[in-house]
Design a protein around this motif. Structure first.
Motif, PDB file in Angstrom:
ATOM      1  N   LEU A  49      -4.900 -16.504  10.369  1.00  0.00           N
ATOM      2  CA  LEU A  49      -5.638 -15.491  10.903  1.00  0.00           C
ATOM      3  C   LEU A  49      -5.431 -15.187  12.212  1.00  0.00           C
ATOM      4  CD1 LEU A  49      -8.724 -16.636   9.047  1.00  0.00           C
ATOM      5  CD2 LEU A  49      -7.113 -14.910   8.176  1.00  0.00           C
ATOM      6  N   LEU A  50      -4.635 -14.005  12.623  1.00  0.00           N
ATOM      7  CA  LEU A  50      -4.446 -13.531  13.832  1.00  0.00           C
ATOM      8  C   LEU A  50      -5.211 -12.361  14.559  1.00  0.00           C
ATOM      9  CD1 LEU A  50      -0.603 -13.874  13.226  1.00  0.00           C
ATOM     10  CD2 LEU A  50      -1.907 -15.437  14.505  1.00  0.00           C
ATOM     11  N   ASN A  51      -5.925 -12.591  15.488  1.00  0.00           N
ATOM     12  CA  ASN A  51      -6.749 -11.394  15.992  1.00  0.00           C
ATOM     13  C   ASN A  51      -6.375 -11.051  17.381  1.00  0.00           C
ATOM     14  OD1 ASN A  51      -8.832  -9.542  15.790  1.00  0.00           O
ATOM     15  ND2 ASN A  51     -10.361 -11.063  16.768  1.00  0.00           N
ATOM     16  N   GLU A  52      -5.824  -9.834  17.396  1.00  0.00           N
ATOM     17  CA  GLU A  52      -5.251  -9.336  18.876  1.00  0.00           C
ATOM     18  C   GLU A  52      -4.416 -10.187  19.548  1.00  0.00           C
ATOM     19  OE1 GLU A  52      -6.064  -6.099  19.290  1.00  0.00           O
ATOM     20  OE2 GLU A  52      -7.797  -5.786  18.114  1.00  0.00           O
ATOM     21  N   SER A  53      -3.719 -10.739  18.677  1.00  0.00           N
ATOM     22  CA  SER A  53      -2.635 -11.527  19.477  1.00  0.00           C
ATOM     23  C   SER A  53      -1.394 -10.797  20.027  1.00  0.00           C
ATOM     24  CB  SER A  53      -1.946 -12.541  18.084  1.00  0.00           C
ATOM     25  OG  SER A  53      -2.974 -13.497  17.820  1.00  0.00           O
ATOM     26  N   LEU A  54      -0.994 -11.553  21.071  1.00  0.00           N
ATOM     27  CA  LEU A  54      -0.096 -11.140  21.835  1.00  0.00           C
ATOM     28  C   LEU A  54      -0.348  -9.646  22.665  1.00  0.00           C
ATOM     29  CD1 LEU A  54       2.950 -11.389  19.230  1.00  0.00           C
ATOM     30  CD2 LEU A  54       2.514 -12.949  21.260  1.00  0.00           C
ATOM     31  N   ALA A  55      -1.689  -9.496  22.711  1.00  0.00           N
ATOM     32  CA  ALA A  55      -2.322  -8.275  23.494  1.00  0.00           C
ATOM     33  C   ALA A  55      -2.190  -8.719  25.017  1.00  0.00           C
ATOM     34  CB  ALA A  55      -3.514  -8.135  23.030  1.00  0.00           C
ATOM     35  N   SER A  56      -1.432  -9.586  25.412  1.00  0.00           N
ATOM     36  CA  SER A  56      -1.559  -9.993  27.037  1.00  0.00           C
ATOM     37  C   SER A  56      -0.481  -9.557  27.645  1.00  0.00           C
ATOM     38  CB  SER A  56      -1.985 -11.558  27.202  1.00  0.00           C
ATOM     39  OG  SER A  56      -1.274 -12.316  26.522  1.00  0.00           O
ATOM     40  N   THR A  57       0.503  -9.034  26.952  1.00  0.00           N
ATOM     41  CA  THR A  57       1.850  -8.658  27.775  1.00  0.00           C
ATOM     42  C   THR A  57       1.767  -7.145  27.649  1.00  0.00           C
ATOM     43  OG1 THR A  57       3.989  -8.990  27.888  1.00  0.00           O
ATOM     44  CG2 THR A  57       3.230  -9.123  25.603  1.00  0.00           C
ATOM     45  N   SER A  58       3.030  -6.618  27.797  1.00  0.00           N
ATOM     46  CA  SER A  58       3.266  -5.089  27.849  1.00  0.00           C
ATOM     47  C   SER A  58       3.281  -4.638  26.394  1.00  0.00           C
ATOM     48  CB  SER A  58       4.571  -4.539  28.409  1.00  0.00           C
ATOM     49  OG  SER A  58       5.856  -5.217  27.949  1.00  0.00           O
ATOM     50  N   ALA A  59       3.147  -3.217  26.030  1.00  0.00           N
ATOM     51  CA  ALA A  59       2.977  -2.742  24.820  1.00  0.00           C
ATOM     52  C   ALA A  59       4.411  -2.833  24.025  1.00  0.00           C
ATOM     53  CB  ALA A  59       2.496  -1.294  24.935  1.00  0.00           C
ATOM     54  N   TRP A  60       5.416  -2.835  24.819  1.00  0.00           N
ATOM     55  CA  TRP A  60       6.746  -2.826  24.175  1.00  0.00           C
ATOM     56  C   TRP A  60       6.713  -4.329  23.797  1.00  0.00           C
ATOM     57  CZ3 TRP A  60      10.298  -0.373  21.659  1.00  0.00           C
ATOM     58  CH2 TRP A  60      11.448  -0.826  21.564  1.00  0.00           C
ATOM     59  N   GLU A  61       6.895  -5.168  24.765  1.00  0.00           N
ATOM     60  CA  GLU A  61       6.904  -6.706  24.648  1.00  0.00           C
ATOM     61  C   GLU A  61       6.143  -7.089  23.212  1.00  0.00           C
ATOM     62  OE1 GLU A  61       6.115  -8.174  28.283  1.00  0.00           O
ATOM     63  OE2 GLU A  61       8.428  -8.347  28.749  1.00  0.00           O
ATOM     64  N   SER A  62       4.985  -6.883  23.524  1.00  0.00           N
ATOM     65  CA  SER A  62       4.013  -7.239  22.311  1.00  0.00           C
ATOM     66  C   SER A  62       4.667  -6.602  21.006  1.00  0.00           C
ATOM     67  CB  SER A  62       2.656  -6.378  22.401  1.00  0.00           C
ATOM     68  OG  SER A  62       2.142  -6.889  23.546  1.00  0.00           O
ATOM     69  N   LEU A  63       4.919  -5.411  20.833  1.00  0.00           N
ATOM     70  CA  LEU A  63       5.514  -5.133  19.606  1.00  0.00           C
ATOM     71  C   LEU A  63       6.714  -5.880  19.208  1.00  0.00           C
ATOM     72  CD1 LEU A  63       5.395  -2.813  16.992  1.00  0.00           C
ATOM     73  CD2 LEU A  63       6.779  -1.132  18.770  1.00  0.00           C
ATOM     74  N   TYR A  64       7.659  -5.858  19.950  1.00  0.00           N
ATOM     75  CA  TYR A  64       8.802  -6.638  19.787  1.00  0.00           C
ATOM     76  C   TYR A  64       8.571  -8.014  19.341  1.00  0.00           C
ATOM     77  CZ  TYR A  64      13.334  -8.993  20.711  1.00  0.00           C
ATOM     78  OH  TYR A  64      14.662  -9.659  20.377  1.00  0.00           O
ATOM     79  N   LEU A  65       7.767  -8.840  19.837  1.00  0.00           N
ATOM     80  CA  LEU A  65       7.365 -10.162  19.389  1.00  0.00           C
ATOM     81  C   LEU A  65       6.654 -10.298  17.992  1.00  0.00           C
ATOM     82  CD1 LEU A  65       6.315 -11.609  23.022  1.00  0.00           C
ATOM     83  CD2 LEU A  65       8.366 -12.207  21.786  1.00  0.00           C
ATOM     84  N   ALA A  66       5.681  -9.428  18.208  1.00  0.00           N
ATOM     85  CA  ALA A  66       4.833  -9.264  16.743  1.00  0.00           C
ATOM     86  C   ALA A  66       5.508  -9.094  15.514  1.00  0.00           C
ATOM     87  CB  ALA A  66       3.877  -7.992  16.861  1.00  0.00           C
ATOM     88  N   GLN A  67       6.584  -8.375  15.619  1.00  0.00           N
ATOM     89  CA  GLN A  67       7.719  -7.985  14.410  1.00  0.00           C
ATOM     90  C   GLN A  67       8.336  -9.210  14.234  1.00  0.00           C
ATOM     91  OE1 GLN A  67       9.984  -4.761  15.972  1.00  0.00           O
ATOM     92  NE2 GLN A  67       8.786  -3.272  14.904  1.00  0.00           N
ATOM     93  N   ASP A  68       8.590  -9.999  15.237  1.00  0.00           N
ATOM     94  CA  ASP A  68       9.306 -11.348  14.670  1.00  0.00           C
ATOM     95  C   ASP A  68       8.451 -12.349  14.269  1.00  0.00           C
ATOM     96  OD1 ASP A  68      11.899 -10.462  15.953  1.00  0.00           O
ATOM     97  OD2 ASP A  68      11.821 -11.527  17.768  1.00  0.00           O
ATOM     98  N   LEU A  69       7.228 -12.461  14.705  1.00  0.00           N
ATOM     99  CA  LEU A  69       6.451 -13.213  14.285  1.00  0.00           C
ATOM    100  C   LEU A  69       6.156 -12.823  12.810  1.00  0.00           C
ATOM    101  CD1 LEU A  69       3.000 -14.123  16.076  1.00  0.00           C
ATOM    102  CD2 LEU A  69       2.874 -13.527  13.710  1.00  0.00           C
ATOM    103  N   LEU A  70       6.017 -11.781  12.402  1.00  0.00           N
ATOM    104  CA  LEU A  70       5.696 -11.358  11.045  1.00  0.00           C
ATOM    105  C   LEU A  70       6.545 -11.602  10.174  1.00  0.00           C
ATOM    106  CD1 LEU A  70       3.464  -8.057  11.441  1.00  0.00           C
ATOM    107  CD2 LEU A  70       2.816  -9.923  10.867  1.00  0.00           C
ATOM    108  N   ARG A  71       7.967 -11.308  10.616  1.00  0.00           N
ATOM    109  CA  ARG A  71       9.312 -11.683   9.854  1.00  0.00           C
ATOM    110  C   ARG A  71       9.177 -13.093   9.508  1.00  0.00           C
ATOM    111  NH1 ARG A  71      13.930  -9.652  13.272  1.00  0.00           N
ATOM    112  NH2 ARG A  71      15.100 -10.342  11.595  1.00  0.00           N
ATOM    113  N   VAL A  72       8.933 -13.834  10.478  1.00  0.00           N
ATOM    114  CA  VAL A  72       8.828 -15.431  10.191  1.00  0.00           C
ATOM    115  C   VAL A  72       7.834 -15.796   9.069  1.00  0.00           C
ATOM    116  CG1 VAL A  72       8.432 -17.563  11.084  1.00  0.00           C
ATOM    117  CG2 VAL A  72       9.929 -16.008  12.458  1.00  0.00           C
ATOM    118  N   LEU A  73       6.814 -15.287   9.068  1.00  0.00           N
ATOM    119  CA  LEU A  73       5.590 -15.547   8.325  1.00  0.00           C
ATOM    120  C   LEU A  73       5.980 -14.862   6.930  1.00  0.00           C
ATOM    121  CD1 LEU A  73       2.440 -14.406  10.312  1.00  0.00           C
ATOM    122  CD2 LEU A  73       3.048 -16.685   9.800  1.00  0.00           C
ATOM    123  N   ARG A  74       6.491 -13.816   6.820  1.00  0.00           N
ATOM    124  CA  ARG A  74       7.130 -13.327   5.453  1.00  0.00           C
ATOM    125  C   ARG A  74       8.123 -14.330   4.842  1.00  0.00           C
ATOM    126  NH1 ARG A  74       8.515 -10.057   1.574  1.00  0.00           N
ATOM    127  NH2 ARG A  74      10.631  -9.008   1.497  1.00  0.00           N
TER     128      ARG A  74
END
Length: 488
Positions: A370-395
């Protein structure tokens, strides 16, 4: 109804450690413990008989087997037959009659025990007795003196039982040796009962006392169901699916914590139309949810509801909803915003990354993340990039997960992420509080539906609406500055 008796059994075990008690006190205490044991065994046997063949719990079946074994034990059967008589003899002694010889100066010089009686003596005045106003032979010629000092301790060193109240502040010192001698006499009287009780030394109520916590746990579960149903909210017994299916399917799921808070604030109110329920379908069509939507639209409440429901199901509770089918998980991992811990020296993003790393060091395909507003503490571009990788690993892991975020681009790319990443946990975009129309209320607040449904992201988080709510929208700020004369 057994809880008070189980409490008494717990107290008996604590009292076993008390030193310097009289033999009479120990006998009375042990007899009381055995009485509670028989009471519990009898009541549990009656309860299991009433349930009959409907009992399914492995734990309760094991308890039923143990109760049946005890009841068929010859020593226990003898105890159940003889204990009432032993208790009657023990508790039947309510007073003693003492004969006292006086010398020529009317001073007591000799005493003898005359009888053991089954009633208490009562206080009376000499004149009342002399004039025949109290013909009862169990009424004394003078006030009845207490064996307990104002400290609540007996003259023979035994604590005063809680049911005995005394207003005596002082005790005649002549009474002390008399009471001590009488206590010794009573110790002799109880010896036959003490010997009889030794035959039941192996009868122990400790395991019954240990049931108290378990019974409280399931009684709490039962009362939780009653409380929420009385408030107009559905509770259902979930079907437990095999872990390999990795499903979480609940109709009209809601947040138990929110419901209980509403119920406490508004006792007696029907919450059926106030607490919003959502259908949750986590399975073959999607096990990883990317949840977007406006601020205060119900995203966090939705995530909490699923986590609490999973815990309740695995604890053996009913769950919030009308129908449920849930696979057990091996762990629930949460990643919610927390205050920055300055002593770590990692910064807010470093702290977030470290907690995420700890999750992936233990997660499996049978976990719930359960992830709530994770990776919101960095820039929008970096957050999006890291979040995509995180979701790919979870998949690829194949776990179940929910990611609540304001990164709408992340949800918009769900099809590309599914196509580009192998795995059997599909990503699915969910939207919180989607509106058919955006008509504003009088105070500038868009009415929330708090419904969570599959769909494309809304493209914004109602930031303008929230700004209007607090008077900081572009138009409101311009108007304020014009009124102040700062701007024309």
């Amino acid at each position: 109804s057994l809880l008070p008796t189980l409490d008494d059994l717990t107290a008996y075990h604590f009292r076993h450690n008390v030193q310097d008690t009289s033999p009479l006190y120990e006998v009375a205490w042990r007899a009381g413990e055995l009485e509670n044991v028989v009471t519990c065994i009898t009541a549990l046997a009656e309860a299991f008989t009433a349930v009959g063949d409907h009992l399914q719990s492995a734990g309760l079946r094991a308890l039923r087997t143990e109760i049946q074994r005890i009841q068929t034990d010859e020593t226990y059967q003898t105890l159940a037959r003889e204990l009432p008589g032993l208790l009657a003899n023990l508790r039947g002694s309510r007073s003693l009659t003492i004969g006292v010889n006086l010398d020529q100066h009317l001073q007591p010089v000799e005493a003898a025990l005359l009888s053991v009686n089954n009633v208490h003596f009562e206080s009376s005045g000499f004149l009342n007795k002399f004039f025949g106003k109290n013909p009862n032979r169990w009424t004394g010629l003078a006030p009845v003196h207490s064996a307990y000092a104002s400290s609540g301790v007996s003259l023979i060193g035994v604590p005063m039982p809680p049911e005995i109240k005394t207003s005596q502040n002082q005790v005649n010192p002549l009474m002390i040796p008399l009471f001590r001698d009488l206590a010794q006499v009573l110790d002799k009287v109880c010896e036959p009962i003490s010997q009889a009780l030794k035959s039941y030394k192996q009868v122990n109520g400790r395991f019954l006392a240990n049931l108290r916590t378990d019974l409280l746990f399931y009684l709490a579960a039962y009362h939780l169901v009653q409380r929420l149903q009385a408030a107009g909210l559905p509770m259902t017994r979930p079907d437990i699916a095999p872990p390999e299916e990795r499903v979480f399917q609940v109709q009209d799921n809601y947040n138990v914590n929110l419901a209980l808070q509403w119920n406490s604030d508004r006792p007696g109110t029907d919450l059926g139309d106030k607490v919003v329920g959502n259908d949750v379908e986590m399975g073959e069509n999607g096990r990883i949810f990317i949840l977007t939507g406006p601020n205060q639209g119900g995203k966090t409440t939705y995530i909490q509801a699923i986590g609490l429901t999973q815990i309740l199901a695995q604890a053996g509770f009913y769950v919030p909803g009308r129908q449920a089918r849930i696979s057990p998980v091996d762990a629930i991992f949460t990643h919610f915003p927390v205050e920055e811990k300055l002593e770590r020296g990692t910064g807010r993003f470093g702290d977030e990354a470290q907690r995420l790393s700890e999750i992936f060091a233990a997660v499996s395909r049978h976990s719930l993340v359960l992830l709530n507003e994770s990776l919101a503490s960095t820039s929008a571009w970096e957050s999006l990039y890291l979040a995509q990788d995180l979701l790919r690993v979870l998949r690829q892991v194949g776990t179940r997960a929910i990611y609540a975020t304001h990164m709408h681009e992340l949800a918009a790319n769900v099809d590309d992420l599914n196509a580009a990443t192998a795995g059997d946990s599909l990503l699915l975009s969910l939207v919180a509080s989607r509106m058919d129309s955006e008509s504003d209320s009088a105070d500038g607040w868009v009415q929330r539906s708090y419904k969570i449904v599959p769909g494309r992201p809304l493209g914004r988080s109602y930031a303008n609406e929230l700004a209007r709510r607090y008077g900081v929208s572009y138009e409101q700020l311009l108007d304020l500055l014009q009124k102040r004369g700062i701007l024309k």
